[in-house]
Design an enzyme around this catalytic site. Structure first.
Site, short mmCIF file in Angstrom:
data_model
loop_
_atom_site.label_atom_id
_atom_site.label_comp_id
_atom_site.label_asym_id
_atom_site.label_seq_id
_atom_site.Cartn_x
_atom_site.Cartn_y
_atom_site.Cartn_z
N HIS A 114 0.83 -1.21 0.00
CA HIS A 114 0.00 0.00 0.00
C HIS A 114 0.86 1.26 0.00
O HIS A 114 1.95 1.30 0.60
CB HIS A 114 -0.98 0.01 1.17
CG HIS A 114 -0.38 0.07 2.54
ND1 HIS A 114 -0.06 1.26 3.16
CD2 HIS A 114 -0.08 -0.90 3.44
CE1 HIS A 114 0.42 1.02 4.37
NE2 HIS A 114 0.42 -0.30 4.56
N ASP A 116 -0.57 4.38 0.84
CA ASP A 116 -1.07 5.37 1.80
C ASP A 116 -0.30 5.26 3.11
O ASP A 116 0.17 4.18 3.49
CB ASP A 116 -2.57 5.19 2.04
CG ASP A 116 -2.93 3.83 2.61
OD1 ASP A 116 -2.58 2.82 1.98
OD2 ASP A 116 -3.55 3.76 3.69
N ASP A 147 6.31 1.32 6.69
CA ASP A 147 4.88 1.02 6.63
C ASP A 147 4.22 1.80 5.51
O ASP A 147 3.63 2.85 5.74
CB ASP A 147 4.23 1.35 7.98
CG ASP A 147 2.79 0.89 8.07
OD1 ASP A 147 2.36 0.08 7.23
OD2 ASP A 147 2.07 1.35 8.97
N GLU A 182 -4.58 1.69 5.57
CA GLU A 182 -4.54 2.16 6.95
C GLU A 182 -5.92 2.42 7.54
O GLU A 182 -6.07 2.45 8.77
CB GLU A 182 -3.69 3.45 7.03
CG GLU A 182 -2.23 3.29 6.66
CD GLU A 182 -1.43 2.53 7.70
OE1 GLU A 182 -2.02 2.15 8.73
OE2 GLU A 182 -0.22 2.33 7.49
N GLU A 205 4.60 -6.26 4.40
CA GLU A 205 4.55 -5.38 5.57
C GLU A 205 5.78 -5.66 6.43
O GLU A 205 6.37 -6.74 6.37
CB GLU A 205 3.28 -5.66 6.39
CG GLU A 205 1.98 -5.28 5.72
CD GLU A 205 1.60 -3.82 5.95
OE1 GLU A 205 2.44 -3.04 6.43
OE2 GLU A 205 0.44 -3.48 5.63
#
Length: 432
Positions: A114, A116, A147, A182, A205
């Site tokens: 991801h 974001d 992250d 998130e 992750e």
């Protein structure tokens, strides 16, 4: 590029020619340069920069020669569909990005990350601009480094290595770049809904060297308490919701403690099924006994526990706390479920993906990893629920995420890229 970048020595025993070529093609300079560029984009969830980051990744995928699907996510559908994961920020637009390399048919492996990030918080706590990446002490520092832009760029570097090595895959390798992780999982939900699946999925992750095969879930709740207003000079004539909340909060602490069972595989916390109050708002005048309080928080869902069961347990705990109180028995707290809803998820028992990734870690030069669970809600549960066996293995430490200390070791970036590249070659197989 600086002298801080050190390439690890990779063993070559038991590697096929294609595997060795792919490992050699992992370009850590390219990886670090792309990560710096992506971290410089302040892609906080819901901001215009969230879309900017997606278009940058789409451009990189096209440059790799990937067949690229870029689409505007239907936000109306995402707000009304029965299976939508929910959102906690307002969006005017959101974009999905999927790139596939080589082969035909269903991808043999999906790599999902991801773009974001969460807001940086109090800027004075950062040693510099959180969106100006700094390379110090062998690590890249800045919001989103671990992250999880580091993991996403490692996935891109793995795909690039496969293409650069000239390895022709029998089945496609897919890279899913998603938004909204998130605050619920909008991007992964949209990619799956669009039909982008695979035989297996790795989400890089930050796992601090472990392979994480399950995630706890998380639900956002709102508690509303009603009291009785009175002049502050005669507070004994009123009922303060602040004091009422103290009673409810104490009961919720006991409830939280009762849920911490079978937690040995979790790392980084003694409360993997934590219940945290994030915001409290009460009263409207300093000399008035507050007659209304609204608190919102995060509540952990146990692995394999249905979301409906978790909600019912929470509601029962609040009801029991109110029933034993002289005021709350007649004026019970109201519970609402708001924002994102993260179910738990896990890799199916006996899935060959776990030993495959563990062996790739060894073949890429590190010790065989331990199996752990992640205490946070992640996109793993969406892929798992769609029938795609999924696990986490990625660079960095989740304990540094969402903090001014966020960073990712450069050595971890290159290592994870090699692990993902090896796994991709083995999962997608090489054309004869």
């Amino acid at each position: 590029m600086t002298g801080n970048l050190v390439r690890e020595t990779v063993p070559v025993a038991d590697l096929t020619d294609a595997e060795a070529r792919v490992l050699d093609a992992v370009d850590e300079t390219w990886l670090l340069d792309r990560l710096r560029e992506l971290v410089s984009v302040p892609s906080v969830g819901g901001s215009p920069a969230e879309s900017d980051a997606q278009h940058i990744v789409a451009g990189w995928l096209r440059a790799l020669g990937a067949e690229t699907d870029v689409w505007a996510i239907d936000l109306v559908e995402a707000a009304t569909a029965d299976d939508a994961p929910g959102q906690e920020v307002a969006r005017e637009e959101a974009w999905g990005v999927v790139g596939t390399l080589g082969g035909a048919g269903e991808p043999g492996l999906v790599l999902c990350g991801h773009t974001d990030v969460v807001p940086p918080g109090e800027l004075d706590l950062w040693p510099g601009d959180p969106f100006t990446p700094r390379l110090t002490g062998g690590a890249l520092h800045g919001r989103g480094t671990c992250d999880m832009k580091g993991g996403l760029v490692a996935a891109l570097a793995a795909a690039r290595a496969v293409a650069a090595a000239g390895v022709r895959l029998a089945r496609p390798l897919a890279v899913h770049s998603v938004v909204g992780e998130e605050d619920g999982g909008l991007g992964a939900w949209a990619a799956l809904r669009r039909g982008h699946r695979g035989a297996a999925c790795i989400i890089p992750e930050p796992t601090a060297g472990a392979v994480m095969t399950a995630n706890a879930g998380a639900l956002t709740f709102r508690l509303t308490l009603t009291g009785l207003a009175a002049h502050g000079a005669m507070r004994d004539q009123g009922v303060s919701t602040v004091e009422l909340f103290g009673h409810v909060h104490a009961a919720l602490r006991d409830f939280e403690a009762s849920r911490q069972r079978d937690v040995e595989r979790f790392t980084g916390t003694a409360l993997p099924y934590g219940l945290s109050i994030g915001t409290v708002h009460a009263g409207d005048w300093s000399s008035t006994v507050p007659d209304r309080l609204v608190a919102e928080g995060r509540y952990g869902v146990r692995v394999d526990e249905p979301v409906e069961t978790a909600r019912a347990a929470f509601e029962a705990a609040v009801a029991a706390a109110c029933a034993g109180h002289p005021w709350l028995a007649d004026h019970p707290a109201r519970v609402e479920w708001v924002g994102g809803a993260f179910a738990s998820g896990r890799l199916p028992q006996g899935s060959p993906l776990l030993p495959a990734v563990a062996q790739a870690v060894v073949d890429a030069g590190r010790a065989r990893p331990t199996e752990r669970y992640v205490p946070a809600g992640t996109d793993l549960r969406l892929y798992a629920a769609a029938g795609v066996p999924t696990l986490h293995y990625g660079p960095g430490d989740l304990g540094l995420a969402h903090s001014p200390r966020e960073q990712v070791p450069v050595a971890d970036l290159g290592h994870v890229a090699r692990v993902l590249a090896l796994t991709a070659v083995r999962q997608c197989t090489v054309e004869a």
